[in-house]
Write a protein that holds these residues in place. Structure first.
Motif, PDB file in Angstrom:
ATOM      1  N   SER A   1     -15.343   8.241  -4.822  1.00  0.00           N
ATOM      2  CA  SER A   1     -15.714   9.327  -4.723  1.00  0.00           C
ATOM      3  C   SER A   1     -14.689  10.346  -3.651  1.00  0.00           C
ATOM      4  CB  SER A   1     -16.660   9.694  -4.815  1.00  0.00           C
ATOM      5  OG  SER A   1     -16.868   8.371  -3.445  1.00  0.00           O
TER       6      SER A   1
ATOM      7  N   PHE B   1     -18.896  10.351  -9.918  1.00  0.00           N
ATOM      8  CA  PHE B   1     -19.492  10.733  -8.625  1.00  0.00           C
ATOM      9  C   PHE B   1     -18.847  12.192  -8.599  1.00  0.00           C
ATOM     10  CE2 PHE B   1     -22.758   7.206  -7.346  1.00  0.00           C
ATOM     11  CZ  PHE B   1     -24.081   8.921  -7.470  1.00  0.00           C
TER      12      PHE B   1
ATOM     13  N   LYS C   1     -31.630  10.439 -10.146  1.00  0.00           N
ATOM     14  CA  LYS C   1     -31.498  11.840  -9.493  1.00  0.00           C
ATOM     15  C   LYS C   1     -32.710  12.581  -9.971  1.00  0.00           C
ATOM     16  CE  LYS C   1     -29.412  16.786  -8.932  1.00  0.00           C
ATOM     17  NZ  LYS C   1     -28.775  17.338  -9.626  1.00  0.00           N
TER      18      LYS C   1
END
Length: 163
Positions: free
Chosen positions: A70, A41, A134
């Protein structure tokens, strides 16, 4: 258009069989996978505006490791409804996201996440522990997301990220 990420918790430990399911932590492989997901990410410049997470230990631990790797400073809400949720219950959770949020993430469990992916996209996909999907929602408002459907942009498994 809204974007929804689905993150299944990483691999949990069955070492202590006396622990209730809700309290099972990650195992070593799960911790490594969660850190790998977080690095993915970070390098992909993906940052959700809101994260809704199951309060189960393995989901919380996955999220904490992802957040650390991240370096996100994203708002996190723990929602009891996500634990052991059906796809319909997850739709309810998603439909209540504030409309000013364009990108959200749901951290949860199977079979609910796989069923939600199928419900939104019509696509059957296996989401092993640590997988990320996603979804590009065709809706402009979260409450109508399920009516407008979505497309699966991509699905990444931790093993896909290993070098």
């Amino acid at each position: 258009m809204k974007t929804l990420f689905l993150l299944r918790h990483a691999k949990s430990s069955w070492k202590d069989e006396t622990l209730p399911d809700f309290e099972r932590p990650l195992n070593r492989r799960g911790k490594h996978a969660a850190e790998t997901i977080g690095r993915y990410f970070k390098t992909s410049a993906i940052v959700p505006e809101l994260i809704l997470c199951s309060p189960a230990e393995r989901a919380r631990e996955t999220l904490n490791l992802v957040l650390k790797a991240s370096r996100w400073a994203t708002e996190v809400r723990y929602d009891q409804r996500i634990y052991e949720a059906s796809a319909q219950r997850l739709v309810e959770v998603v439909s209540q996201i504030d409309n000013d949020r364009k990108v959200a993430m749901l951290v949860g469990h199977n079979p609910g996440l796989e069923d939600l992916l199928l419900l939104f996209t019509g696509t059957t996909e296996v989401m092993p522990t640590g997988a990320i999907a996603k979804l590009l929602l065709k809706a402009t408002k979260w409450p109508t997301a399920i009516e407008k459907r979505a497309t699966l942009d991509w699905l990444v498994r931790p093993k896909d990220l290993e070098e």
